[in-house]
Design an enzyme around this catalytic site. Structure first.
Site, PDB file in Angstrom:
ATOM      1  N   TYR A 143       0.823  -1.212   0.000  1.00  0.00           N
ATOM      2  CA  TYR A 143       0.000   0.000   0.000  1.00  0.00           C
ATOM      3  C   TYR A 143       0.860   1.266   0.000  1.00  0.00           C
ATOM      4  CZ  TYR A 143      -3.959  -3.045   1.116  1.00  0.00           C
ATOM      5  OH  TYR A 143      -4.916  -4.021   1.092  1.00  0.00           O
ATOM      6  N   LYS A 194       3.528 -15.098   1.526  1.00  0.00           N
ATOM      7  CA  LYS A 194       3.525 -15.915   0.307  1.00  0.00           C
ATOM      8  C   LYS A 194       4.968 -16.098  -0.139  1.00  0.00           C
ATOM      9  CE  LYS A 194       0.583 -16.918  -2.434  1.00  0.00           C
ATOM     10  NZ  LYS A 194       0.099 -18.289  -2.748  1.00  0.00           N
ATOM     11  N   ASP A 227      -2.774 -17.963   1.319  1.00  0.00           N
ATOM     12  CA  ASP A 227      -3.970 -18.606   0.741  1.00  0.00           C
ATOM     13  C   ASP A 227      -4.414 -19.774   1.623  1.00  0.00           C
ATOM     14  OD1 ASP A 227      -1.549 -19.731  -0.005  1.00  0.00           O
ATOM     15  OD2 ASP A 227      -2.229 -20.437  -1.946  1.00  0.00           O
ATOM     16  N   ASP A 251      -5.061  -7.155   5.785  1.00  0.00           N
ATOM     17  CA  ASP A 251      -6.300  -6.450   5.450  1.00  0.00           C
ATOM     18  C   ASP A 251      -7.399  -7.475   5.178  1.00  0.00           C
ATOM     19  OD1 ASP A 251      -8.019  -4.463   4.757  1.00  0.00           O
ATOM     20  OD2 ASP A 251      -6.930  -3.786   2.982  1.00  0.00           O
ATOM     21  N   ASP A 255     -10.493  -9.142   7.975  1.00  0.00           N
ATOM     22  CA  ASP A 255     -11.927  -9.033   7.665  1.00  0.00           C
ATOM     23  C   ASP A 255     -12.579 -10.412   7.633  1.00  0.00           C
ATOM     24  OD1 ASP A 255     -11.985  -6.334   7.578  1.00  0.00           O
ATOM     25  OD2 ASP A 255     -12.575  -6.153   5.473  1.00  0.00           O
TER      26      ASP A 255
END
Ligand code: NAD
Length: 370
Positions: A143, A194, A227, A251, A255
Site C-alpha cells: 500500500y 507468500k 492462501d 487487510d 476481515d
C-alpha cells in the site's frame, strides 16, 4: 499513574458520536466506582472536521493526538462527503493519524462470545470459543511501496504498478508485538506470507524465524502461506492464537476472521506505534465498523465494539487489566441475558437501543464491582 492518564476522543461521523457517548459514560463510571480518572479531551475528525474546520484533521488535533496516552476514534465518512477529492475525504483524517503517529501494528481480535455463537455464518461447533488475534503490519508493504502509479503506455494501453517491499526492521517490530501478545494469551504465533512466490514473503519468513530464535524461543511459532491461512480460518479457526502478517494479507484475513464472529458491531481494534524512551507506545483504538449512515441518529448502533476498543486501551495503554477483564465480562453477561441491538438480534431475544445496551452494561459493571 493516577491523574496522568490522558485520552483524546475523536467521535467522527455517523454513529461515531453515538457510540462515543457511551464511552464517556463508562469513563465517568470508572471515576465514580473505581476511583480511576482520565484526563479527557475531544476533537473533530472526518466529515465533522471538514464541515467545521475545512480539513479532515487539523494540525492542532494531530498535536493533541500525539500528546495523548491513547486516542479513541469513532468512525468517519458518509454520503455527504463522498464527492470530495481523495486528500479531502473524511478517511484522510484517519490515514493521517496512522501515518503521523507511526502506528505500524494493527491488532484485530476476532472473538466469538458464547451467546452469539449462532450469529456466525459457520457452524457453531467450528466457531465456539474462537479467540484469534490478527496482528497486521499497517504502515509498509504494497500500500505504500514505490514505485507506484498508473502509467500511460501511449498505445491505448495503461500500466498500473504497486510495489511490495519490507525491511528487516519493519518485520521485526511487528513480529515482536505478535510474540509479546502471544505470551499473554495462548503462546502461539502463526506467521503468514507468500514466500513461495514473493521474495518479500520469503524475507518475512526468514526474519520472523531469526527473531524467534534470538528472543522468543519459548513461543510456539508456525508459518503458513496466506492462501492456506484464508482456508484454514474458515475450516478450523480454533487452531490459531496470534496470526502475524503483512499489510495486504492482514487487510483481507482480518476481515475474514471478523466475519467468523457474525457481527461487525462487536469488533474492536488497536493500532500501536513504537515505544518511546519510557516504554510508552502511541496508540489509537477504534471499532472495526464504519460510520453506518443507514442507522445514524436513531439510537440503534451497537456500542459494544466501541466499548471493547476502550477495553483494549485499558489493557495496552494503561495496564488496567482487571478493569479490561471486567468490561469484557460485563458484555458477556449482558449478552447472556438475551439483550441485543438490532445488528445482533436473534429470534427470542430482546431488542434494545444503543443507550439501553450501554445502561445494561454499566449496571452489570456495578454488580461486578460490588
Ligand atoms: P459500515 O461499517 O459503516 O456499515 C456496514 C453495515 O453494518 C451497515 O448496514 C451498518 O448499519 C452496520 N453497522 C456497522 N456498525 C454497526 C454498529 N455498531 N451497530 C449496528 N450496525 C452496524 O460500513 P459501510 O456501510 O461500508 O461504510 C459507511 C461509511 O463508513 C462509509 O463512508 C465508509 O467510508 C466509512 N467507513 C469508515 C471506517 C472508519 O472510520 N474506520 C471504516 C469503514 C467504513
Amino acid at each position: 499513574m493516577a491523574g496522568t492518564r490522558s485520552l483524546l476522543l475523536l467521535p467522527g461521523d455517523g454513529i461515531g458520536p453515538e457510540v462515543m457517548r457511551q464511552v464517556r459514560r463508562y469513563i465517568d463510571w470508572m471515576a465514580r466506582k473505581r476511583g480511576i480518572e482520565f484526563t479527557v479531551e475531544e476533537g473533530l475528525v472526518g466529515g465533522a472536521a471538514i464541515d467545521a474546520q475545512g480539513v479532515p484533521l487539523t494540525d492542532a488535533t494531530l498535536e493533541k493526538a500525539k500528546a495523548a496516552d491513547a486516542v479513541l476514534f469513532g468512525a468517519v465518512g458518509g454520503p455527504k462527503w463522498d464527492g470530495l477529492g481523495f486528500d479531502m475525504r473524511p478517511e484522510a483524517g484517519l490515514l493521517r493519524l496512522r501515518k503521523e503517529l507511526d502506528l505500524f501494528a494493527n491488532l484485530r481480535p476476532a472473538k466469538v462470545f458464547d451467546a452469539l455463537v449462532d450469529a456466525s455464518s459457520l457452524k457453531p461447533d467450528i466457531v465456539r470459543g474462537l479467540d484469534v488475534m490478527i496482528v497486521r503490519e499497517l504502515t509498509g508493504g504494497i500500500y505504500f511501496g514505490e514505485p507506484r502509479g498508473i502509467e500511460d503506455l501511449g498505445n491505448g494501453q495503461r500500466r498500473g504498478v504497486n510495489t511490495q517491499v519490507y525491511t528487516t526492521a519493519e518485520i521485526h517490530r511487528v513480529a515482536r508485538i505478535a510474540f509479546e501478545l502471544a505470551r499473554k494469551r495462548g503462546n502461539k504465533v502463526c506467521s503468514v506470507e507468500k514466500g513461495n512466490v514473493m521474495e518479500s514473503g520469503l524475507l518475512w519468513r526468514q526474519e520472523v524465524t531469526a527473531l524467534h530464535r534470538a528472543e522468543y524461543g519459548d513461543v510456539e511459532l508456525s508459518h503458513m502461506l496466506a492462501d492456506a491461512c484464508s482456508m484454514q480460518l474458515v475450516r478450523n479457526p480454533g487452531q490459531f492464537d496470534v496470526i502475524v502478517t503483512d499489510n495486504l494479507f492482514g487487510d483481507m484475513l482480518s476481515d475474514e476472521a471478523a466475519m467468523l464472529t457474525g457481527s461487525i458491531g462487536m469488533l474492536p481494534s488497536a493500532s500501536l506505534g513504537a515505544p518511546d524512551a519510557d516504554g510508552k507506545r502511541r496508540a489509537l483504538y477504534e471499532p472495526v465498523h464504519g460510520s453506518a449512515p443507514d442507522i445514524a441518529g436513531r439510537d440503534m448502533a451497537n456500542p459494544i465494539a466501541m466499548l471493547l476498543s476502550l477495553g483494549m486501551a485499558l489493557r495496552w495503554s494503561f495496564d488496567l487489566h482487571t478493569e479490561a477483564d471486567m468490561l469484557e465480562q460485563a458484555v458477556q453477561n449482558v449478552l447472556r441475558t438475551g439483550m441485543r441491538t438490532s445488528d445482533i438480534m436473534q429470534p427470542g431475544m430482546a431488542r434494545c437501543s444503543t443507550s439501553v445496551m450501554a445502561d445494561t452494561i454499566l449496571r452489570e459493571l456495578d454488580k461486578l464491582a460490588a
